[in-house]
Every structure is written in C-alpha cells, then in structure tokens.
Design a protein around this motif. Structure first.
Motif: not given
Lengths: 447, 484
Positions: B324-344
């Motif tokens: 709905a117009g709000q920026f909510v996600g990046y494309m990530t890898s196993r190495e970079t996911a933790p940089a956005v607090g993602a568990a995976r």
C-alpha cells in the motif's frame, strides 16, 4: 589450449569427425582462460574468485550454409559430438547465396601481450595490493570499494583451408571508488602487464576526488563547458564505433548511412583503429582469421574508412579490413582498437583556462536515445566538479545528459595527450581528455 | 552430477571450512535468428562445469573450473581455499550466515513442449515467415527475428547436507522492423524490444506469441512513425504499457532493493541505493495503490526469476516490497539478512553459471494488478500513452531515471488522437511511484522477462521477471531526451 600444438591436435580431431560426415570445409575456434578477481567493499575484501574455462566452437560450411556449435569439453566423444551438432545445424539451416568459402591463410602482425608474471599473480599478491589501496582510502577517513583482476587467455582460429591464427594475452585491471559522507571519487586502469598498474596511486586519486567533492552544490541543468577525463570520453565516444561498419550502413541502422566522406566533426578530431598500437590489447586478426588492417575512421573531422568483414567487402567490391565477427552473425563487423588523436593540453591546463565549467571523472548508464543524430543519455558519477576562474572550486550534484555525439565532437576546444584508458560503458581504448563547449545537461539528481 | 558435487564438497569439507557449497551446472542453449530474408545466427552450445564456494578463516573463497577430472576438481578446491585464506589480508570481521534448513529436493520447471525437440529448420521457417511479412512493406530496411532456448540443470550441494537438483527451461522470441528515411531511423518491436519476450516456458511460448500475426502492424507503425509528430516536452499524465512498466519496476524498484547494493558491495560498479537502512518501514515509496512483491515461487508464474531454491540453497519465497505504498522489504542473502534484523535469507542469491559466485539478484519483482479497467486507466483529459522500451538509464543510486519508448499516442478524453515519435519521460523514482493514479486489473497483467540484467565484477548477466499491467501516472516530465 595452452599452446598451438594442443590446438592443432584438437583441430585434427575436428577435421576427422567432419570428414566422417562428408564435410571438408570446417573452421574451429578454441579459447581457454584463467581469470581471478579480488573484490573489495567497506574497506575489506568481500568477493574473491577465480575461474578456469575452455571453449571449442565449430563452424562447417556446406553448400552455402553455415551454423555453429560450441562446447567446453575436449574429450574425444565431446569433440565428435560438437562436430555432429554443427553439421546437423548447418544442414538444417537456410542457404546464404552470399556466404563465402572459408578464409585463406594469412600473415599476422606480431604483438607481445602475454606476460607470465601477470598470468601467475597469486591471490596473496592481489590481496596485498588491495589492502595497500584500502589503507590509502581509510587514512583519508573514507570507504573503499573496487577490484583487482589478473589473468590470461588464449585464442586459436583454425580452418580447413590452412588458417592458423593464434593469440595469447594477459590482462590486469584495478579500479577503486573512494566514498566520503556525501561524495565519491573513482579511478581505474588496465594493462597487459600488471606491473604497469599502480594501485596506491589510483587509490590516492580516487580519495582526492572524494575529498574535493564533499558537500556537493546543486547547479541548474543547462548547457555547460565540460572537461571530460579520458574514461568519460571513451565511455561516451565508444558508443558510436559499431556504426563504422559496412553491414550497419547496408542495413540502414548506422548514423553514417549518408555521411561517409563528409565532414561531420571538428577539425581537431582524428580517430584510428590500430590493433598493433603499443597501448592496445586484443588479437591482430578477426573472427574469420583475416588480419586486422589499420583504419583512419575520422580524419580532421571527415568520416573516412569504415570496417568490412569478408562478406560485406565482397558485396561492396572492397577489401576486407579484418574487423569481422565470428560467423554466422547479423552484425558484420566493427572497429575494436580505437585510438583517438590527442592534443597538447593536459587536464590541469584545461582547468586553468576555463572561466566556468564542469569537470567530469566518469559517466554511467549511457544509452542511445536517437540512432541517427547519435544522441545519448547517461549520468555523471564519482567526481563531478565546478570549475570557476581556472580552478576546481567545489563538487556538484550529478547531472543527466542528453548529448549528440555529432554536436559534441564538433565542439571540442582542447585535447590532452592520449593515454590507455578504461571505463565501464565501452571497451578500453587510447583516448585523450576533451574540453567541450555547450554540453547538454538536462537534469540534476539528488546527490 | 551429484557424485561430482559431493566429491568436490568433500575435498573442501575435510580442510576446516566453516561452510561450503558446490554447484555443478550443465547448460544447453540454442540461438536462431534471421535478418532480411536470410538465416542470421544459427548456433547451439553446451557447457558443464562446477563452482566451489568456501567460507574459511572468516572469508569467502570461490573457484570454478570446467576441468572435471579428479585433478581439475582438486585444483579448484585448493584454489578456493587459498583464495579464502588470502582474504584475511583485508578483513574487518568474520563472515557469518543466517541459519537455513537442510533440503533434499528435485525440481524441473514445467514445460509443455521441449524446445530442443523442435528442429532448427522449423524455427527458421517461423522466423522467415515473420521476416517476409515485415518486408512486404517496401519501406522496411531491416527485419530481424530471433528465438532463444535454454536448459540449465544445476546440482547444488552444501556442507550442512543439502542436495538440490533443479532444471530450468527458458524460451525467448521476438522481432523488430527498422525504417531509415530522410534524416531519421525508426524501429518497432514485438512483443518487446531487445529480443522480445522471455519466460520459463518451452516452445509453447513461441506458439502463444503468434509472431507472424503481429508483423503487418509492426511494419506499418515503423513506417508511420516517420510522419508522426515529435513527442512534446512538458508535464503530462503518462500511461505506460506493461512491458515498459516492467522495465520501470526493474530499474527503480528492483535494483534499489538489493541489500548488497545498500550495504556497499556494488559501490565500485553497479552502484548503491537511495534505500538506506533507515528507510525500511518509513519511506512512502508509492501511492496507496502500489503493491510490489518479490516472488520466486512457481505460483507467481513462469518468470525468469522463478525457481524452487536459490543458489545458496534457500527455498523460493514471496516477500512484500511495497505494501500500500509503504517500503517494507529488501532482497537479501544469508550473509546480509541479519543487517535488516531478519532471521533468515529471503532467497535471492543467484549466479549466471557455474563459473560465477551467487549475488543478490532480482527474482520476479512485480507490481500487483490493480482494480481499474483499461478504459479507466486511459480516462484522462489530456495525457500520453507510451509503448515498448527504446532506451533506459538511471543514476547509480537509482534516483533519477530517463526512459525512451518506441512509440506513443496523445490521449484526449480517454482516446488516442495522434501518434507521437521519439517519446521519453524522466523523473525521480519515489516521486514517480507516488504519482501512480491507476493500475489495470489482472486480465491485463503480463509477467515480462528481462534477460540481460548486468551486475557484479566479473559481470554476470541474469534473467529477471517483472509482472505489470498498464498503469497511469500523474504529472510526469515528458520529452526530456530531445530537450535543449
């Protein structure tokens, strides 16, 4: 395919397999390479890779038909398979009444472009050079990203009429971007001998540009005098050389459709294609094994020579110039070893002689807008400066340009001595810096 | 292939790596093209090799080879380890990977007709029929048509025990006509420029495109462009066809959401991104009707970014990028996911072959269909409709873009009133998406393939997918390319 004898042995198998299928006219290209690249970002080595690769590509000619099949496997079964594939494709292809017999043997200019030390550069050697360059940028309080690549390759082209063309080359590239809070600087160089590269010096140059361009000003879009450093010149001017092609003109897709022999650039623009120039790289023969001839593409602003592959030359009653792509292809030919004549005004002197203008380090994402007027769009990047009163006084936000090359090369006020230069949007060439009036910046971005 | 992969993996696993994976890939390709009544490029190629990626001493090392003898694989394994060790000369921290499950799986992309079962002379017959139709118009100087087919089988094995066997079929086809007249060159293409449409399909894609049926219209439009008016310069309501909108998504959403760019890995080449980490969940990227997903799952469709697992063994996923117009996600890898607090990792690591390292790449980054009818999308007092990309350029942080299209029409009160040549538009990515006023529905939604996306050093060329339907944008700057 580390040597000519190995290539010859593979070709004997190719010919034997072709003969077994009743085919006598056959050409084979063989290539091998070892390339390694150490990539860094955030002041650390980030991606660190090496690859070894092989290619065997076979092209028979049967009753006016031709096609190509390729493999990277060189065992006896794979060689026989790829020949069978090529012959089957060729027999199913459409005949081309203009297809010529395979090329005949020729003598090639001797060039020395392979250096064992460059080919054998180790991961440790690259890592040490990279860490030294990173230290330069870190000491300036900035962040570095870039690459250092080394490697070598061999290329052989043999055919059943006796062509035996062989080329080997080593190549090293170093490029670096230095990033400060709101600015960046870039430098790049390439050479067949890695010892000709100076990574710390390139790092200093990139860091200096990043420092000089901090707190960039926003200037309005418009027409400006620009000083394009050699990388910016080659990346933009390099977009037009595919049009110096007899096949492109025959197709009606070249901006030179009705302009050969005409003066379309300024008196100070002279451009050659010269495969044996000491600062050039690349094989001295083309995709059919024809020796590359020197061409005067532009002489004092007048379009002179264009490139001819064998088929285009036969159609035009001209001589092939040795710039053909491997057959079969739709595009014919293009010059590939560009040397742009320079002048005697170094960049520092161009700056000193500029009352108001923009100094451009590098251009980015260049795409053709108009194929006949040769208008290109793109962005400045990594070191764009305002020059006032003969001095670089500030960094500026990056511009978008929409610029006709015909107009630009008619508006060159000064040229520096040429050098081997390397960018990202076109192939390496020998090019000068250029001071150009009325360069058309149409928009400004946010940084 | 499995035995080869496991043997290579064993060679590095025994030497103290933190993690390693091996990809053995076998590729088969065919290219067929015609130009002006003759066969152009007729070729096939086969390639097989393996790439070994190791994480040792806290650093990555990667080596690839097509020498698949015991000695060749051993040399590649030793080189990968040597390269990783060399990385310690410029290391800031040990690389760590987000956790991932172990998988054993086999997946083949569904096709109806194996493209390699169709003989080359039949390919040529279709293309030559298109060619003849185009050149029936005597003012066409150059007619080009082409097909591309690919089958890539990849065996992935990793030290945690994953063994994943995937086979992807890809097909592409299209044509173009060029007319040189006076002081102008004009070109039209079908179904898209730069080679046409590409999808994860078999030969059925060629049949669905029905190339010959569209050739007369394309030839006619190519010639008509010469007498069309120049696209005006100014600010207009802009309507884009789905193929151009697909490329707009690619450049101004797809690339900026690559987390490796955000973190600086591509700073020296492809560039960085305006989507700095502080923008996540805070930036209004588009208007409220803009919903964008990154979806590699087969359910999304046969896109060039469709697979079962990415190239570090993470299952295909669907992730919201703009909600709905709000920026909510990046494309990530196993190495970079933790940089956005993602568990995976969200499974976007892809390599263009056995010789290259996986990077964060777009999968299928798509604008979800809207609720408007096509008539509602075109319902403007005065606007411009543009079709089929001709040129594309965007700055290295993905703010300022400029696109040119092959053809446009002036729209008045919802109707096409005149053809326009040399159209272009430009803007700033977030301003553009915030101006989105209408998106047509699912019946007009197409999953386009971009087969030639470049990124990385050494450069890798990747196919990406972009679903879009014709949409309208308010008050867009038009005609910049020919300004000044």
């Amino acid at each position: 395919m580390r040597d000519k004898a190995a290539a010859e042995r593979v070709f004997e198998q190719v010919q034997a397999a072709a003969r077994a299928l009743g085919v006598s006219e056959v050409e084979a290209m063989m290539a091998s390479g070892n390339q390694a690249l150490t990539r860094f970002a955030g002041n650390a080595i980030s991606q660190n890779v090496a690859e070894q690769s092989t290619l065997l590509s076979v092209r028979p000619a049967i009753d006016g038909r031709t096609a190509r099949a390729s493999t990277n496997r060189l065992d006896a079964d794979s060689i026989r398979d790829v020949v069978e594939q090529a012959v089957a494709l060729t027999r199913l292809s459409e005949p081309d009444p203009e297809l010529l017999p395979l090329a005949s043997p020729a003598e090639y200019a001797a060039v020395r472009r392979h250096f064992e030390a460059t080919a054998r550069t180790t991961p440790e050697e690259r890592a040490l050079a990279v860490s030294e360059a990173i230290r330069v940028v870190e000491d300036a309080g900035q962040t570095a990203a870039g690459i250092y690549s080394t490697g070598d390759s061999t290329f052989a082209l043999l055919n059943s009429r006796g062509v035996r063309a062989w080329y080997e080359e080593s190549l090293a590239r170093f490029s670096i971007t230095a990033m400060a809070g709101d600015s960046s600087g870039w430098a790049k160089a390439s050479a067949c001998y890695h010892g000709d590269l100076d990574p710390p010096s390139l790092a200093h140059s990139a860091a200096r540009k990043a420092t000089q361009s901090t707190a960039p000003r926003e200037l309005p879009a418009g027409r400006y005098t620009v000083i394009l450093e050699p990388a910016a010149v080659l990346d933009l001017v390099g977009q037009m050389f595919g049009d110096f092609s007899a096949t492109a003109i025959r197709d009606g897709r070249s901006f030179l459709n009705d302009r050969t022999g005409r003066k379309i650039f300024g008196d100070n623009i002279t451009i050659w294609d010269d495969a044996v120039h000491p600062l050039q790289a690349g094989a001295p023969f083309d995709g059919e094994g024809v020796p590359r001839q020197g061409l005067t593409l532009v002489e004092k602003g007048v379009v002179r020579d264009i490139a001819y592959c064998r088929q285009a030359a036969a159609q035009a009653g001209a001589a092939a110039t040795g710039h053909g792509f491997p057959l079969p292809n739709e595009y014919g030919e293009a010059p590939a070893n560009i040397v742009i004549a320079g002048g005697d005004v170094p960049v520092a002197k161009m700056i000193a002689g500029t009352e108001r203008g923009i100094l451009v380090t590098r251009l980015w994402y260049i795409r053709e807008v108009d194929p006949y007027e040769k208008i290109f769009t793109g962005m400045t990047r990594d070191g764009t400066f305002l020059v006032e009163g003969g001095r670089v006084i500030a960094g500026v936000r990056n511009f978008r340009f929409n610029q006709s090359l015909i107009e630009m090369l008619s508006s060159v006020e000064a040229l520096s001595p040429p050098e081997r230069a390397s960018g990202e949007e076109s192939f390496d060439m020998v090019a000068p810096a250029m001071k150009v009036s009325n360069f058309n910046f149409t928009e400004v971005t946010r940084f | 292939m499995k035995e080869l992969a496991l043997r290579a993996l064993d060679l590095v696993a025994r030497r103290g790596v933190t993690y390693a994976d091996v990809r053995v890939i076998e590729t088969r390709e065919r290219d067929v093209s015609t130009k002006n009544g003759k066969a152009g490029h007729v070729s096939s190629s086969e390639s097989m090799g393996l790439g070994i990626r190791v994480l040792a001493h806290g650093c990555w090392g990667f080596a690839a080879t097509d020498d698949l003898t015991g000695a060749g694989v051993e040399a590649a394994a030793a080189l990968a380890l040597e390269i990783a060790r060399s990385g310690t000369a410029a290391k800031k921290r040990d690389i760590e990977l987000a956790p991932e499950e172990r998988y054993e799986a086999t997946w083949v992309s569904p096709i109806r007709i194996d493209p390699f079962s169709i003989p080359v002379d039949r390919n040529l017959a279709v293309l030559l029929a298109v060619d003849a139709e185009l050149r029936r118009n005597p003012r066409i100087n150059m007619a080009e048509a082409s097909m591309h087919f690919e089958r890539k089988r990849q065996l992935f094995a990793s030290t945690p025990g994953s063994v994943i066997d995937q086979t992807r079929y890809l097909s592409g086809a299209g044509f173009s006509a060029l007319c040189y007249q006076g002081d102008e060159i004009q070109k039209r293409s079908y179904p898209n420029s730069f080679g046409g449409q590409y999808q994860l399909k078999g030969y059925e894609l060629v049949e669905e495109l029905d190339l010959p049926a569209h050739a007369p219209r394309i030839a006619e439009e190519t010639v008509a462009l010469h007498s069309a008016d120049q696209c005006p310069e100014g600010r207009f309501d802009l309507i884009l066809d789905s193929s151009q909108l697909g490329l707009q998504i690619h450049e101004s959403i797809g690339h900026p959401i690559e987390l490796d760019r955000v973190l600086g890995s591509e700073a020296n080449y492809a560039g960085m991104s305006f989507l700095t980490l502080d923008q996540l969940h805070h930036l209004r990227y588009g208007s409220e009707i803009v919903n964008v997903v990154c979806d590699a799952r087969p359910e999304h469709g046969p896109g060039l970014g469709t697979f079962a697992f990415d190239d570090e063994g993470v299952p295909a996923q669907r992730n919201d990028i703009i909600r709905a117009g709000q920026f909510v996600g990046y494309m990530t890898s196993r190495e970079t996911a933790p940089a956005v607090g993602a568990a995976r990792s969200n499974g976007c690591m892809r390599a263009d072959g056995w010789s290259r390292l996986p990077l964060i790449r777009m999968t299928n980054v798509s604008l979800l269909p809207g609720r408007q009818t096509l008539d509602e999308v075109f319902d403007v007092e005065h606007g411009i409709y543009m079709e089929t990309n001709k040129s594309w350029s965007i700055d290295d942080k993905r703010y300022n873009f400029q696109f040119g299209c092959e053809i446009a029409w002036e729209i008045r009160r919802g109707k096409r009133v005149r053809m326009l040549k040399n159209p272009s538009y430009s803007g700033i990515s977030t301003e553009f998406w915030n101006s989105c006023a209408a998106i047509s529905g699912p019946e007009h939604w197409t999953l386009w393939g971009v087969p030639n996306c470049g990124k990385g050093q050494p450069e890798q060329v990747m196919g990406t997918g972009h679903g879009a339907s014709p949409s309208r944008f308010r008050d867009i700057r038009v005609g910049t390319a020919y300004a000044g």
